[in-house]
Write a protein that holds these residues in place. Structure first.
Motif, PDB file in Angstrom:
ATOM      1  N   SER A  10      -4.508   3.906   3.215  1.00  0.00           N
ATOM      2  CA  SER A  10      -4.327   3.624   4.635  1.00  0.00           C
ATOM      3  C   SER A  10      -2.891   3.945   5.030  1.00  0.00           C
ATOM      4  CB  SER A  10      -4.613   2.146   4.918  1.00  0.00           C
ATOM      5  OG  SER A  10      -4.264   1.802   6.242  1.00  0.00           O
ATOM      6  N   GLU A  11      -2.710   4.392   6.254  1.00  0.00           N
ATOM      7  CA  GLU A  11      -1.365   4.596   6.783  1.00  0.00           C
ATOM      8  C   GLU A  11      -0.844   3.328   7.449  1.00  0.00           C
ATOM      9  OE1 GLU A  11      -1.334   8.042   9.278  1.00  0.00           O
ATOM     10  OE2 GLU A  11      -1.796   9.393   7.628  1.00  0.00           O
ATOM     11  N   ASP A  12      -1.671   2.274   7.497  1.00  0.00           N
ATOM     12  CA  ASP A  12      -1.280   1.037   8.164  1.00  0.00           C
ATOM     13  C   ASP A  12      -0.741  -0.018   7.208  1.00  0.00           C
ATOM     14  OD1 ASP A  12      -2.062   2.015  10.708  1.00  0.00           O
ATOM     15  OD2 ASP A  12      -4.137   1.507  10.248  1.00  0.00           O
ATOM     16  N   ASP A  13      -1.555  -0.389   6.206  1.00  0.00           N
ATOM     17  CA  ASP A  13      -1.149  -1.453   5.294  1.00  0.00           C
ATOM     18  C   ASP A  13      -2.102  -1.537   4.104  1.00  0.00           C
ATOM     19  OD1 ASP A  13      -3.440  -2.650   6.372  1.00  0.00           O
ATOM     20  OD2 ASP A  13      -2.287  -3.996   7.662  1.00  0.00           O
ATOM     21  N   PHE A  14      -1.795  -2.421   3.160  1.00  0.00           N
ATOM     22  CA  PHE A  14      -2.634  -2.594   1.981  1.00  0.00           C
ATOM     23  C   PHE A  14      -4.001  -3.165   2.344  1.00  0.00           C
ATOM     24  CE2 PHE A  14       1.590  -2.667  -0.112  1.00  0.00           C
ATOM     25  CZ  PHE A  14       1.389  -1.597  -0.976  1.00  0.00           C
ATOM     26  N   VAL A  15      -4.044  -4.024   3.341  1.00  0.00           N
ATOM     27  CA  VAL A  15      -5.321  -4.600   3.766  1.00  0.00           C
ATOM     28  C   VAL A  15      -6.246  -3.495   4.276  1.00  0.00           C
ATOM     29  CG1 VAL A  15      -6.442  -6.152   5.416  1.00  0.00           C
ATOM     30  CG2 VAL A  15      -4.336  -6.859   4.263  1.00  0.00           C
ATOM     31  N   GLY A  16      -5.699  -2.560   5.022  1.00  0.00           N
ATOM     32  CA  GLY A  16      -6.495  -1.436   5.508  1.00  0.00           C
ATOM     33  C   GLY A  16      -7.022  -0.581   4.376  1.00  0.00           C
ATOM     34  N   THR A  38      -6.918  -3.633  -9.054  1.00  0.00           N
ATOM     35  CA  THR A  38      -6.279  -3.410 -10.347  1.00  0.00           C
ATOM     36  C   THR A  38      -4.847  -2.894 -10.212  1.00  0.00           C
ATOM     37  OG1 THR A  38      -7.248  -1.192 -10.489  1.00  0.00           O
ATOM     38  CG2 THR A  38      -8.464  -2.996 -11.527  1.00  0.00           C
ATOM     39  N   GLU A  39      -4.559  -2.262  -9.084  1.00  0.00           N
ATOM     40  CA  GLU A  39      -3.192  -1.767  -8.850  1.00  0.00           C
ATOM     41  C   GLU A  39      -3.014  -1.483  -7.365  1.00  0.00           C
ATOM     42  OE1 GLU A  39      -0.167   1.772 -10.374  1.00  0.00           O
ATOM     43  OE2 GLU A  39      -2.277   1.915 -10.838  1.00  0.00           O
ATOM     44  N   TRP A  40      -1.795  -1.637  -6.888  1.00  0.00           N
ATOM     45  CA  TRP A  40      -1.474  -1.243  -5.525  1.00  0.00           C
ATOM     46  C   TRP A  40      -0.130  -0.550  -5.540  1.00  0.00           C
ATOM     47  CZ3 TRP A  40       2.724  -3.863  -3.302  1.00  0.00           C
ATOM     48  CH2 TRP A  40       3.104  -5.037  -3.941  1.00  0.00           C
ATOM     49  N   ARG A  41       0.029   0.441  -4.652  1.00  0.00           N
ATOM     50  CA  ARG A  41       1.261   1.222  -4.601  1.00  0.00           C
ATOM     51  C   ARG A  41       1.396   1.840  -3.213  1.00  0.00           C
ATOM     52  NH1 ARG A  41      -2.807   3.656  -6.911  1.00  0.00           N
ATOM     53  NH2 ARG A  41      -3.261   5.841  -6.540  1.00  0.00           N
ATOM     54  N   ALA A  42       2.579   2.356  -2.923  1.00  0.00           N
ATOM     55  CA  ALA A  42       2.819   2.984  -1.625  1.00  0.00           C
ATOM     56  C   ALA A  42       3.713   4.197  -1.807  1.00  0.00           C
ATOM     57  CB  ALA A  42       3.472   1.994  -0.672  1.00  0.00           C
ATOM     58  N   GLN A  43       3.580   5.131  -0.887  1.00  0.00           N
ATOM     59  CA  GLN A  43       4.470   6.285  -0.806  1.00  0.00           C
ATOM     60  C   GLN A  43       5.104   6.267   0.576  1.00  0.00           C
ATOM     61  OE1 GLN A  43       1.895   9.631  -1.474  1.00  0.00           O
ATOM     62  NE2 GLN A  43       2.225   9.590  -3.685  1.00  0.00           N
ATOM     63  N   ILE A  52       2.145   5.651   3.177  1.00  0.00           N
ATOM     64  CA  ILE A  52       0.741   5.609   2.798  1.00  0.00           C
ATOM     65  C   ILE A  52       0.581   4.533   1.736  1.00  0.00           C
ATOM     66  CG2 ILE A  52      -1.249   6.890   1.921  1.00  0.00           C
ATOM     67  CD1 ILE A  52       0.141   9.449   2.851  1.00  0.00           C
ATOM     68  N   PHE A  53      -0.368   3.648   1.973  1.00  0.00           N
ATOM     69  CA  PHE A  53      -0.628   2.529   1.071  1.00  0.00           C
ATOM     70  C   PHE A  53      -1.909   2.806   0.287  1.00  0.00           C
ATOM     71  CE2 PHE A  53       1.711   1.128   4.743  1.00  0.00           C
ATOM     72  CZ  PHE A  53       2.718   0.340   4.201  1.00  0.00           C
ATOM     73  N   TYR A  54      -1.860   2.562  -1.028  1.00  0.00           N
ATOM     74  CA  TYR A  54      -3.004   2.803  -1.907  1.00  0.00           C
ATOM     75  C   TYR A  54      -3.384   1.518  -2.631  1.00  0.00           C
ATOM     76  CZ  TYR A  54      -1.690   7.716  -1.380  1.00  0.00           C
ATOM     77  OH  TYR A  54      -1.373   8.939  -0.877  1.00  0.00           O
ATOM     78  N   VAL A  55      -4.690   1.331  -2.824  1.00  0.00           N
ATOM     79  CA  VAL A  55      -5.198   0.199  -3.601  1.00  0.00           C
ATOM     80  C   VAL A  55      -6.252   0.736  -4.566  1.00  0.00           C
ATOM     81  CG1 VAL A  55      -6.365  -2.031  -3.512  1.00  0.00           C
ATOM     82  CG2 VAL A  55      -4.838  -1.389  -1.683  1.00  0.00           C
ATOM     83  N   ASP A  56      -6.047   0.519  -5.868  1.00  0.00           N
ATOM     84  CA  ASP A  56      -7.046   0.858  -6.872  1.00  0.00           C
ATOM     85  C   ASP A  56      -7.905  -0.369  -7.096  1.00  0.00           C
ATOM     86  OD1 ASP A  56      -5.955   3.398  -7.159  1.00  0.00           O
ATOM     87  OD2 ASP A  56      -4.662   2.788  -8.815  1.00  0.00           O
ATOM     88  N   VAL A  57      -9.217  -0.172  -7.044  1.00  0.00           N
ATOM     89  CA  VAL A  57     -10.154  -1.296  -7.090  1.00  0.00           C
ATOM     90  C   VAL A  57     -11.254  -1.028  -8.111  1.00  0.00           C
ATOM     91  CG1 VAL A  57     -11.774  -2.671  -5.721  1.00  0.00           C
ATOM     92  CG2 VAL A  57      -9.717  -1.759  -4.648  1.00  0.00           C
ATOM     93  N   GLU A  58     -11.589  -2.061  -8.855  1.00  0.00           N
ATOM     94  CA  GLU A  58     -12.747  -2.022  -9.750  1.00  0.00           C
ATOM     95  C   GLU A  58     -13.911  -2.652  -8.996  1.00  0.00           C
ATOM     96  OE1 GLU A  58     -12.544  -3.202 -14.089  1.00  0.00           O
ATOM     97  OE2 GLU A  58     -13.626  -4.892 -13.198  1.00  0.00           O
ATOM     98  N   VAL A  59     -14.975  -1.897  -8.829  1.00  0.00           N
ATOM     99  CA  VAL A  59     -16.160  -2.376  -8.118  1.00  0.00           C
ATOM    100  C   VAL A  59     -17.261  -2.606  -9.151  1.00  0.00           C
ATOM    101  CG1 VAL A  59     -17.852  -1.867  -6.326  1.00  0.00           C
ATOM    102  CG2 VAL A  59     -15.524  -0.991  -6.108  1.00  0.00           C
ATOM    103  N   SER A  60     -17.858  -3.790  -9.144  1.00  0.00           N
ATOM    104  CA  SER A  60     -18.936  -4.055 -10.090  1.00  0.00           C
ATOM    105  C   SER A  60     -20.080  -4.788  -9.406  1.00  0.00           C
ATOM    106  CB  SER A  60     -18.419  -4.878 -11.275  1.00  0.00           C
ATOM    107  OG  SER A  60     -17.882  -6.103 -10.835  1.00  0.00           O
ATOM    108  N   GLY A  61     -21.272  -4.560  -9.920  1.00  0.00           N
ATOM    109  CA  GLY A  61     -22.471  -5.192  -9.384  1.00  0.00           C
ATOM    110  C   GLY A  61     -23.707  -4.547  -9.976  1.00  0.00           C
TER     111      GLY A  61
END
Length: 64
Positions: A10-16, A38-43, A52-61
């Protein structure tokens, strides 16, 4: 139960960025899914000069 790793941005925030993951990887059945960051980072800066905000996510189900 399956698991996959995805990245939201997202160009807005980590929540986005996290919201993008929730929307793009929503459950396809009535069973729920779990989302674990699992990880969050920004450029920032660069040629475009944007943040630019990035969030790496593990999705399970059961439907993953």
């Amino acid at each position: 139960m399956g698991t996959k790793h995805v990245t939201g941005s997202s160009e807005d925030d980590f929540v986005g960025a996290f919201r993008e993951v929730l929307q793009e990887h929503a459950p396809t059945t009535s069973a729920g899914r779990e989302y674990r960051v699992t990880e969050w980072r920004a450029q920032a800066g660069g040629a475009v000069g944007k943040e630019i905000f990035y969030v790496d996510v593990e999705v399970s189900g059961p439907d993953v």
